[in-house]
Design a protein around this motif. Structure first.
Motif, short mmCIF file in Angstrom:
data_model
loop_
_atom_site.label_atom_id
_atom_site.label_comp_id
_atom_site.label_asym_id
_atom_site.label_seq_id
_atom_site.Cartn_x
_atom_site.Cartn_y
_atom_site.Cartn_z
N GLY A 165 32.24 3.42 55.45
CA GLY A 165 32.49 4.17 56.68
C GLY A 165 33.81 3.88 57.36
N ALA A 205 28.55 1.40 56.71
CA ALA A 205 28.08 2.78 56.65
C ALA A 205 28.51 3.43 55.34
N THR A 216 30.92 9.16 62.03
CA THR A 216 30.69 7.81 61.50
C THR A 216 30.84 6.72 62.56
N GLU A 217 31.99 6.67 63.23
CA GLU A 217 32.22 5.57 64.18
C GLU A 217 31.21 5.59 65.32
N ALA A 275 31.44 -0.31 60.94
CA ALA A 275 31.61 0.91 60.13
C ALA A 275 31.67 0.59 58.64
N CYS A 303 27.70 4.53 64.08
CA CYS A 303 27.68 3.09 63.81
C CYS A 303 27.47 2.31 65.10
N ARG A 353 23.88 2.57 66.09
CA ARG A 353 23.00 1.76 65.22
C ARG A 353 23.29 0.26 65.35
N TYR A 370 24.06 1.71 55.69
CA TYR A 370 23.47 2.62 56.66
C TYR A 370 23.99 4.04 56.43
N HIS A 398 26.15 -1.65 64.11
CA HIS A 398 26.71 -2.34 62.95
C HIS A 398 28.16 -1.92 62.75
N CYS A 403 18.56 2.33 56.53
CA CYS A 403 19.29 1.15 56.07
C CYS A 403 18.57 0.60 54.84
#
Length: 173
Positions: free
Chosen positions: A78, A54, A40-41, A51, A44, A47, A139, A49, A150
């Motif tokens: 996220g 997410a 996840t981190e 967390a 992110c 991408r 996301y 953005h 997204c």
């Protein structure tokens, strides 16, 4: 079932099914291509953005009683963790924990790190934290490590129709 035993056509089919669902519903979405990543981190950051935007998707095993086991796809922001005690209480269960990898892959029809916040299997119950459906932008990896999607949390909630319950740990701080 080890990762390499998962039918890759099934994984590709999950991506195609998601895109077909979004297109048929006329939901606006954006695809984001990036380096392959499932954490996840890290994804992110790729991408671009926070967390909190997410959707973290986890397949859980919930033992209601000795004879009844349910599988739940828990979707939380996220930057948060799934609150297993909240899930256990929600189902009036004796136990809630993470599902084994083979079962998670079979039910989610996705490899680790690519699980969608949608369930395409009747044996996988979908529960999302209210903060997920409240996000202006949401996301998630689109059943692929190298492509994300997204869309608005409201559109996600309308299309996925999750059971909306508080299942995320409280925010830190």
């Amino acid at each position: 079932m080890p990762e390499h035993d998962l039918d890759l056509s099934s994984v590709h089919g999950t991506y195609e099914r998601l895109i077909a669902l979004l297109d048929s519903a006329g939901v606006p979405y954006r695809l984001v291509d990036h380096e392959p990543e499932g954490a996840t981190e890290a994804v992110c950051a790729l991408r671009g953005h926070p967390a909190s935007e997410a959707a973290k998707c986890l397949v859980l095993r919930v033992k209601v009683d000795r004879r009844t086991t349910r599988h739940v796809l828990a979707v939380v922001p996220g930057d948060r963790r799934v609150d297993l005690d909240a899930v256990r209480t929600l189902y009036g269960a004796r136990y809630a924990g993470f599902c084994d990898s083979a079962t998670a892959q079979r039910l989610a029809r996705a490899l680790p790190g690519t699980v969608l916040p949608f369930s395409f299997d009747p044996d996988l119950e979908l529960v999302a934290d209210p903060e997920v459906v409240a996000r202006p932008r949401l996301y998630f990896n689109a059943a692929r490590l190298d492509r994300s999607l997204c869309l608005s949390g409201a559109d996600y909630g309308r299309l996925a129709e999750p059971r909306v319950e508080r299942i995320a740990t409280p925010e830190a701080g």
